[in-house]
Design a protein around this motif. Sequence first.
Motif, mmCIF file in Angstrom:
data_model
loop_
_atom_site.group_PDB
_atom_site.id
_atom_site.type_symbol
_atom_site.label_atom_id
_atom_site.label_comp_id
_atom_site.label_asym_id
_atom_site.label_seq_id
_atom_site.Cartn_x
_atom_site.Cartn_y
_atom_site.Cartn_z
ATOM 1 N N VAL A 1 0.856 -1.188 0.000
ATOM 2 C CA VAL A 1 0.000 0.000 0.000
ATOM 3 C C VAL A 1 0.884 1.228 0.000
ATOM 4 O O VAL A 1 1.989 1.206 0.550
ATOM 5 C CB VAL A 1 -0.954 -0.028 1.217
ATOM 6 N N GLN A 2 0.401 2.289 -0.606
ATOM 7 C CA GLN A 2 1.142 3.541 -0.610
ATOM 8 C C GLN A 2 0.995 4.250 0.730
ATOM 9 O O GLN A 2 0.003 4.047 1.444
ATOM 10 C CB GLN A 2 0.629 4.447 -1.722
ATOM 11 N N PRO A 3 1.963 5.077 1.076
ATOM 12 C CA PRO A 3 1.813 5.873 2.303
ATOM 13 C C PRO A 3 0.496 6.646 2.287
ATOM 14 O O PRO A 3 0.104 7.206 1.259
ATOM 15 C CB PRO A 3 3.016 6.820 2.249
ATOM 16 N N GLY A 4 -0.172 6.650 3.408
ATOM 17 C CA GLY A 4 -1.483 7.271 3.512
ATOM 18 C C GLY A 4 -2.627 6.339 3.212
ATOM 19 O O GLY A 4 -3.796 6.689 3.445
ATOM 20 N N GLY A 5 -2.319 5.166 2.711
ATOM 21 C CA GLY A 5 -3.354 4.204 2.368
ATOM 22 C C GLY A 5 -3.839 3.401 3.553
ATOM 23 O O GLY A 5 -3.430 3.627 4.703
ATOM 24 N N LEU B 1 -0.955 -16.797 26.314
ATOM 25 C CA LEU B 1 -1.374 -18.168 26.071
ATOM 26 C C LEU B 1 -0.484 -18.866 25.054
ATOM 27 O O LEU B 1 -0.504 -20.089 24.946
ATOM 28 C CB LEU B 1 -2.824 -18.202 25.598
ATOM 29 N N GLY B 2 0.276 -18.093 24.291
ATOM 30 C CA GLY B 2 1.285 -18.689 23.436
ATOM 31 C C GLY B 2 0.828 -19.199 22.093
ATOM 32 O O GLY B 2 1.546 -19.973 21.456
ATOM 33 N N TYR B 3 -0.340 -18.785 21.635
ATOM 34 C CA TYR B 3 -0.809 -19.190 20.313
ATOM 35 C C TYR B 3 -0.605 -18.032 19.338
ATOM 36 O O TYR B 3 -1.016 -16.908 19.612
ATOM 37 C CB TYR B 3 -2.280 -19.590 20.351
ATOM 38 N N TRP B 4 0.002 -18.350 18.193
ATOM 39 C CA TRP B 4 0.351 -17.336 17.210
ATOM 40 C C TRP B 4 -0.047 -17.782 15.808
ATOM 41 O O TRP B 4 0.026 -18.971 15.495
ATOM 42 C CB TRP B 4 1.863 -17.088 17.225
ATOM 43 N N GLY B 5 -0.397 -16.800 14.997
ATOM 44 C CA GLY B 5 -0.586 -17.064 13.593
ATOM 45 C C GLY B 5 0.740 -17.031 12.866
ATOM 46 O O GLY B 5 1.797 -16.789 13.458
ATOM 47 N N GLN B 6 0.670 -17.255 11.554
ATOM 48 C CA GLN B 6 1.891 -17.337 10.756
ATOM 49 C C GLN B 6 2.359 -15.987 10.265
ATOM 50 O O GLN B 6 3.487 -15.859 9.779
ATOM 51 C CB GLN B 6 1.653 -18.266 9.554
ATOM 52 N N GLY B 7 1.511 -14.966 10.376
ATOM 53 C CA GLY B 7 1.889 -13.618 9.982
ATOM 54 C C GLY B 7 1.450 -13.259 8.586
ATOM 55 O O GLY B 7 1.243 -14.132 7.734
ATOM 56 N N THR B 8 1.289 -11.961 8.360
ATOM 57 C CA THR B 8 0.974 -11.443 7.040
ATOM 58 C C THR B 8 1.808 -10.196 6.806
ATOM 59 O O THR B 8 1.951 -9.359 7.699
ATOM 60 C CB THR B 8 -0.541 -11.161 6.888
ATOM 61 N N GLN B 9 2.379 -10.085 5.625
ATOM 62 C CA GLN B 9 3.318 -9.009 5.322
ATOM 63 C C GLN B 9 2.577 -7.732 4.937
ATOM 64 O O GLN B 9 1.683 -7.750 4.080
ATOM 65 C CB GLN B 9 4.237 -9.424 4.168
ATOM 66 N N VAL B 10 2.978 -6.644 5.554
ATOM 67 C CA VAL B 10 2.466 -5.325 5.178
ATOM 68 C C VAL B 10 3.645 -4.490 4.684
ATOM 69 O O VAL B 10 4.636 -4.327 5.403
ATOM 70 C CB VAL B 10 1.786 -4.625 6.373
ATOM 71 N N THR B 11 3.532 -4.006 3.465
ATOM 72 C CA THR B 11 4.572 -3.168 2.873
ATOM 73 C C THR B 11 3.960 -1.806 2.565
ATOM 74 O O THR B 11 2.908 -1.724 1.926
ATOM 75 C CB THR B 11 5.115 -3.802 1.585
ATOM 76 N N VAL B 12 4.606 -0.758 3.029
ATOM 77 C CA VAL B 12 4.118 0.597 2.798
ATOM 78 C C VAL B 12 5.201 1.341 2.016
ATOM 79 O O VAL B 12 6.261 1.657 2.547
ATOM 80 C CB VAL B 12 3.816 1.336 4.112
ATOM 81 N N SER B 13 4.905 1.583 0.767
ATOM 82 C CA SER B 13 5.916 2.175 -0.101
ATOM 83 C C SER B 13 5.255 2.828 -1.297
ATOM 84 O O SER B 13 4.224 2.356 -1.782
ATOM 85 C CB SER B 13 6.891 1.106 -0.574
ATOM 86 N N SER B 14 5.848 3.906 -1.769
ATOM 87 C CA SER B 14 5.356 4.554 -2.977
ATOM 88 C C SER B 14 6.085 4.006 -4.199
ATOM 89 O O SER B 14 5.806 4.422 -5.327
ATOM 90 C CB SER B 14 5.533 6.071 -2.875
ATOM 91 N N SER C 1 -4.130 5.600 7.239
ATOM 92 C CA SER C 1 -3.020 6.571 7.234
ATOM 93 C C SER C 1 -1.681 5.873 7.441
ATOM 94 O O SER C 1 -0.863 6.289 8.256
ATOM 95 C CB SER C 1 -3.249 7.627 8.320
ATOM 96 N N LEU C 2 -1.477 4.820 6.686
ATOM 97 C CA LEU C 2 -0.276 4.018 6.881
ATOM 98 C C LEU C 2 0.975 4.805 6.530
ATOM 99 O O LEU C 2 0.993 5.621 5.602
ATOM 100 C CB LEU C 2 -0.362 2.738 6.051
ATOM 101 N N LYS C 3 2.008 4.533 7.293
ATOM 102 C CA LYS C 3 3.304 5.184 7.133
ATOM 103 C C LYS C 3 4.352 4.129 6.772
ATOM 104 O O LYS C 3 4.190 2.947 7.094
ATOM 105 C CB LYS C 3 3.707 5.866 8.441
ATOM 106 N N PRO C 4 5.443 4.535 6.146
ATOM 107 C CA PRO C 4 6.495 3.550 5.844
ATOM 108 C C PRO C 4 6.971 2.794 7.081
ATOM 109 O O PRO C 4 7.302 1.602 6.980
ATOM 110 C CB PRO C 4 7.609 4.422 5.250
#
Length: 120
Positions: free
Chosen positions: A12-16, A107-120, A85-88
Amino acid sequence: QLHLVESGGGLVQPGGSLRLSCVASGWTLDYYVIGWFRQAPGKDREGVSCIDNSDGSTYYVDSVKGRFTTTRDLAKNTVYLQMNSLKPEDAAIYYCSADCPQWGVALGYWGQGTQVTVSS
């Protein structure tokens, strides 16, 4: 056993905006706390937000207050993290967990994660 799966990350772009989802299985979330965390390359994991599914109360780290909102849909056994209003500097792998250190929950339970990239 609780199983958590995140989705919704992307570029997503900055501000998105992005909305992350954390779908739970194995347990119903009604009486549990779910925390959102993030980890950027070379940085420590950071607690971003928590929600107490029993009453909807929330916690946010100062850097995201007013921009991020965590909500729940108990019918779908899902917790969401709406990020506006995402920022880099918000770029990271985002995880949901049945932990919330700010509330003393681990409790120690975690998901696998999802990548968030903030860049123009």
